[in-house]
Write an enzyme that holds these catalytic residues in place. Sequence first.
Site: not given
Ligand code: NOJ
Length: 522
Positions: A174, A218-219
């Site tokens: 992450h 993640n993302e």
């Molecule tokens: C996505 C991210 O994975 C997370 O780390 C973040 O805090 C949230 N969105 C809110 O912005």
Amino acid sequence: MTSNEIIRFPESLLLGVGSSAYQVEGAWDEEGKAPSIWDAFFHSGENEVLHEFIPLQNHDTISDDEEPIDLLTFFKGFHVFKSTTKLRSQVSEPSMYSMDDGGMIACDSYHKTEMDIQLLKDLGVQIYRFSLSWPRLLPDGDDQNPNQAGIEYYNNLLQKLLDNNIQPLITIYHWDLPQSLQKIGGWANSNIVRYFTNYCEFVFKTFGDKVKLWSTINEPRLIAEGYGGSSTAPALGENFSGIADYMVIHNLLLAHGYAYRLYNENFRETQQGQISLCLDTLWFFPADPNDEEHKKAADLAFQSFVGIFVQPLLTGEYPKIVVESIKATNKLENKNLTRIIQFTDQEKKILIGAYDFVAFNYYFSLYAKPNLTFKEEDNLKTKDLKVQLLGFKGDHKPEDTNAGFRNLVDWFDEVLNHPKIFVCENGFAEDEGVDKSLEKKRYHYDILREVDQALKRNINIIGYCVWSFMDSLEWASGYKSKFGIYGVDFNDPSRPRYKKENNFAFFQNLFKTKTLPPPEIE
Ligand code: NOJ
């Protein structure tokens, strides 16, 4: 139309909350942890590029050649750090950074396992989604000298979760890359694929007997942004926008694919877990639903943000419309460099079908129309996108936020042929000192109603996690943006947690009973 029914979820739907290592753990340099790119972004002094602390007092007078300031003096009473860093005045929005420790303590979760487990129990969750810190486990980047203290920390956390009947959903990565790997290019260096697979192998071997649900990364889109912009680490700035970010996307996809195959070949049989890549998602509506050009713009935006990760897992190729758009920019700009490359046949085999379920985060949707006004000086990525996005400042209609979620799950269901779906993050932020608890509950109620309706349409949603377990470091925005069910007092170095009285019962009821009355009559 506002719905007011009582929602009843099936027992099988997994409900819980999420966090990530850098956002909650703190202990940034304790017991063998090495710095990550976010430590460098904020405070370790290794990144001279853009972001530094602004001291509370009189930051206007600090100049570029100011002497380094001793952080220990600066944050009197905080107990974990020892480094010094150079402060600069040229930060675009100083107020964003002041008061923040940049994750040095964060929520201090590294020291509060017992307490956090108790909070999760009180809330009644079935799932806790959290991430592992790569530089805490493998400070050198590879598995030659693993950090025993890090292994113990996660083993203890995992064991306590299991003892309390809470299922872990682990995010392997992450965003907190070991800074040492960034020095050799990080995610832009194709060798990162081997480093990541080596890290995953270590993780599966070490923790795999306790974990059934994994997401590798993640993302990925937000990770790539750090290589073509400055709001996420490593914040390389815009020089390689539209270049490095595509390299990073390529490497992230391959890293995920190889980790998936590794799990399949060496661990699945004994560990019986499921694994996925976790995407950030938005739906894009045409700004004018009757305008064909707006519809095309919305499609291009969706494929550039979401399809760019989904299509390779389906066919081994990037979406045609994205590739064509990049080519068109090259032509216009007289640029010969191939900026997005095809996967080889061997790589396609790795990618196609590399997921056991679809994992995604969803917050809001946007509106799109063709960008007819971009300027010569716009970065390459903006030129590739060719779309103007509206609604970023929160000015999207709640009904569109809900419809966006609906369209998205329907899209995944259709395109990926009825996959299992896990909503890994969905959340609503309150600003410091502003109580928006009713809006927050209504937001979650509405999205959860969409989950319920989707289940009734036979869409296979298997889980949903609220973002987030507690208020935490919202990356470059610091601690002021509050997504938590629990609050944390960031002015107190011991980081006490508290129940947010106006929303705690709403979420506790959801987790404990799997039913949800409308928030207004709760
Ligand atoms: C996505 C991210 O994975 C997370 O780390 C973040 O805090 C949230 N969105 C809110 O912005």
